[in-house]
Design an enzyme around this catalytic site. Structure first.
Site, PDB file in Angstrom:
ATOM      1  N   GLY B  11       0.843  -1.204   0.000  1.00  0.00           N
ATOM      2  CA  GLY B  11       0.000   0.000   0.000  1.00  0.00           C
ATOM      3  C   GLY B  11       0.868   1.239   0.000  1.00  0.00           C
ATOM      4  CB  ILE B 138      -3.450   9.167  20.198  1.00  0.00           C
ATOM      5  CG1 ILE B 138      -3.885  10.570  19.789  1.00  0.00           C
ATOM      6  CG2 ILE B 138      -3.559   8.982  21.710  1.00  0.00           C
ATOM      7  CD1 ILE B 138      -5.332  10.891  20.150  1.00  0.00           C
ATOM      8  CE  LYS B 207     -10.506   5.380  13.713  1.00  0.00           C
ATOM      9  NZ  LYS B 207     -10.765   6.789  13.352  1.00  0.00           N
TER      10      LYS B 207
END
Lengths: 436, 436
Positions: B11, B138, B207
């Site tokens: 990718g 994060i 998520k």
């Protein structure tokens, strides 16, 4: 399952006792998570007879940390003794000399001897973990030395002393004086009987020294960090800050500039609507600006037995999950021998905005004189106002200046020139403004 | 120095290209930090002829990710293809089958096949790192699976979709409609041409599913997460929230309750003076509450090529710093085979405060009727007010209710009862209030 990880804990104060309790109560689940048991086989503390409410049966007691470090058959030496030198230092050196991994919460030790200890650890293939040394439970060490690998950090700053943040928060919320809030902090156990180390910024400076090294790859330099504490912050400053859209926080800041690394600890104006301005009470916060990731901010408990023990436990678990003797992560983010010499930027070359509060006699021409002194030093003003909250007709007047970004040197010269005039009633207050 | 770490990247979109550039530009310093060089020896992407501005000389090109995973002599397979199944899944399985470490940014893949892939990785002694899959830059995965070891997490929540947070921030700051802000987000490239996946909360749910597993040690369950998007949030809601001291954010929340794990994604009122309320624009934030550490909050860039590449790089560097073949950290925080069955709490048993906005005909007795319906369902009201900002004499009236903590089931029944009355002008708006 692999052999158990045998640990020795030096220091059974609040953090040490909390750690023993957690390791004992959660031994089964920790063994599953880590792939092997974590076993406390040795402890050392000053007073053997004291009742800590701990079950230490079957654990070997050593009279000194050094003795434990030299003799105990441990894989990890956990140092919770504290102090920049003395017993803690001797014991950590002795453990590393034997190639034993060390976990420590001792910021003073690292600020003073960190590079040397890191070199020792790396030569011996031992790990030296110290998540608890900075900002308690906030995993800022791990973020800097692992997550941010490859990033170039430009600035790191934060609220790293809970005592100071508690006092500043309370002053603002309740309109009380610094002295009153300090007393309350002492009553609640947030501040020591001798609070100087916290409120004059030394504690923050130790932590900042460690973060600077991890962020910039320079050797640790805790001496000569520019220091200003919060003891001369008044309720007038806090109110004026609020009127201008700011809040005052004691920040530690390390910043790369063209002339070197700026390292400073001082009361700082941050915008009221910034995230860091909302960090209240004993909570800590650390922000890191880097070129690939961008800005990262972490907020959490900066102290306390459990939060600190949690960070120590995370460090121990990292070792438990690895296989013994495997060197994984350079102690200070890159191999200690490759750390660059520290090049400090001079504080007088600091650039930023400034808040200046002057108490002046109520007479004509004062505004003009102040504005002229500023102009003579090429300081561009964002505003100069008479502060209405404290104005009494005929009495002393408060004048608040806010500057655009300018040099510290220019501010010092301008303030000196203003002080040489006869209209100042007391010492000028100068507070730096930090972009957040 | 150890042998170089050979990686293959599948990718070459924004993240992949950014990663190649960073690895090439910073190869020397990365080699020092990691103790060995990181070398890209293979790549795979859809279109070989496209000019990406990358120097791929000397790097072997593979036509499919799976082909690369099966044939390339690599230590690490970096999956930046995306998609819950298909090419990405096949390639990751092929890499793990060979015992090759995998680094992926693919939340959909993990939400669907995470447990199975973790079992494979652990059986083969391979690492499976996925810091970039949740909240971009994060380091929340590392915090949960490493720093918080030994902690019992009670709640995890956060702003995990930058598109939604950008839209809500812009609506509030500029007083614009949802539609206008969505268009602007699309113009700026923050939202897809088909934005449903973001704005209806599916992205956040993926998520959240991953974080839930890491936080609570339960198997991943992305299906049937309670979902409410932001498309029916109006400027009136945002203004009413502000008047009441709240701000509206799209939160993903996972919470341990007596009846199981609550997992929900919905617009949420958070207190205006909370830290998370200040998280603006495309920025993400994740908070974790645990019993030893306390509350930890992390704020940072949730998306973007560089921030995501930074997280991927951190994962690669973790492998480079370890020695090949060493299993260190359980993929999902504890060994995948020891993850517990997922027990979901029913949404109707959710407890919390509620904001209810009703648009009603201006006639006598409406207040009394609403209050009665609430009382009949044992809902205790904090306030019931006619919202003055939008009041026109004789026209429809806006009534805002804020409840104390109550059950979702009771709210649904009360709202149903109110709807059966004839005074409602349009659909009632119900927004949950979250303690922060």
């Amino acid at each position: 399952m692999a052999d158990s990880l045998r640990i020795g804990i030096a220091g059974l104060g609040t953090v040490g006792s909390s750690l023993v309790r957690i390791l004992q109560q959660r031994s089964k689940e920790l063994a599953i998570t880590c792939g092997r048991a974590i076993e406390i086989i040795a402890v050392s503390a000053r007073d053997r007879s004291r009742d800590r409410g701990l079950d230490l049966a079957g654990i070997t007691w050593f009279d000194t940390p050094e003795d434990m470090a030299k003799k105990a058959e441990i894989d990890v030496f956990v140092e919770l003794v504290g102090g920049a030198s003395g017993a803690a230092e001797k014991a950590v050196r002795a453990a590393l000399a034997r190639g034993i991994h060390v976990v420590t919460a001792n910021k003073a030790l690292l600020a003073k001897h960190g590079v040397e200890l890191a070199v020792m650890a790396e030569e011996k293939g031992a790990l030296l973990n110290f998540e608890a040394a900075v900002a308690g439970g906030i995993p800022i060490i791990k973020a800097l030395r692992e997550s941010l690998t490859g990033n170039h950090v430009s600035r790191i700053y934060g609220i790293m002393n809970g005592t100071c943040n508690y006092i500043l928060t309370k002053m603002e919320k309740e309109g009380l004086s610094f002295e009153a809030c300090l007393k309350e902090a002492q009553r609640l156990g947030y501040a020591e009987a001798d609070p100087a180390f916290d409120i004059e910024g030394n504690d923050t400076a130790h932590k900042l020294a460690i973060l600077t090294t991890l962020a910039f790859g320079s050797k640790i330099s805790a001496d000569d960090i520019y220091l200003e504490g919060i003891s001369n912050i008044t309720i007038e400053d806090i109110q004026a800050a609020s009127d201008l859209g700011y809040r005052i926080k004691l920040l530690g800041v390390a910043h790369v500039t063209e002339s070197g690394i700026e390292q400073r600890v001082h009361p700082t104006m941050v915008p009221l609507d910034s995230v860091i301005a909302q960090v209240d009470g004993v909570t800590n916060a650390v922000a890191v600006e880097s070129d690939i990731l961008g800005e990262l901010l972490m907020v959490g408990p900066g102290a306390g037995g459990n939060a600190t023990a949690s960070a120590v436990l995370g460090d121990i678990a990292d070792i438990a999950k690895s296989r013994p003797g495997v060197q994984q992560v350079p102690v200070l983010g890159r191999p200690a021998k490759s750390l660059s010499e520290y090049r400090r930027a001079k504080m007088k070359s600091h650039e930023g905005g400034y808040f200046i509060r002057l108490t002046v006699k109520d007479k004509a021409g004062v505004f003009a004189s102040i504005a002229t002194r500023m102009a003579e030093n090429n300081i561009s003003l964002e505003s100069i106002v008479q502060h209405s909250r404290v104005h009494t007709e005929g009495g002393p007047q408060t004048i608040i200046l806010v500057t655009h970004a300018t040099m510290e040197d220019a501010i010092r010269k301008a303030v000196k020139a203003i002080k040489s005039e006869k209209y100042l009633v007391n010492e000028p207050q100068v507070i730096r403004i930090e972009r957040t």
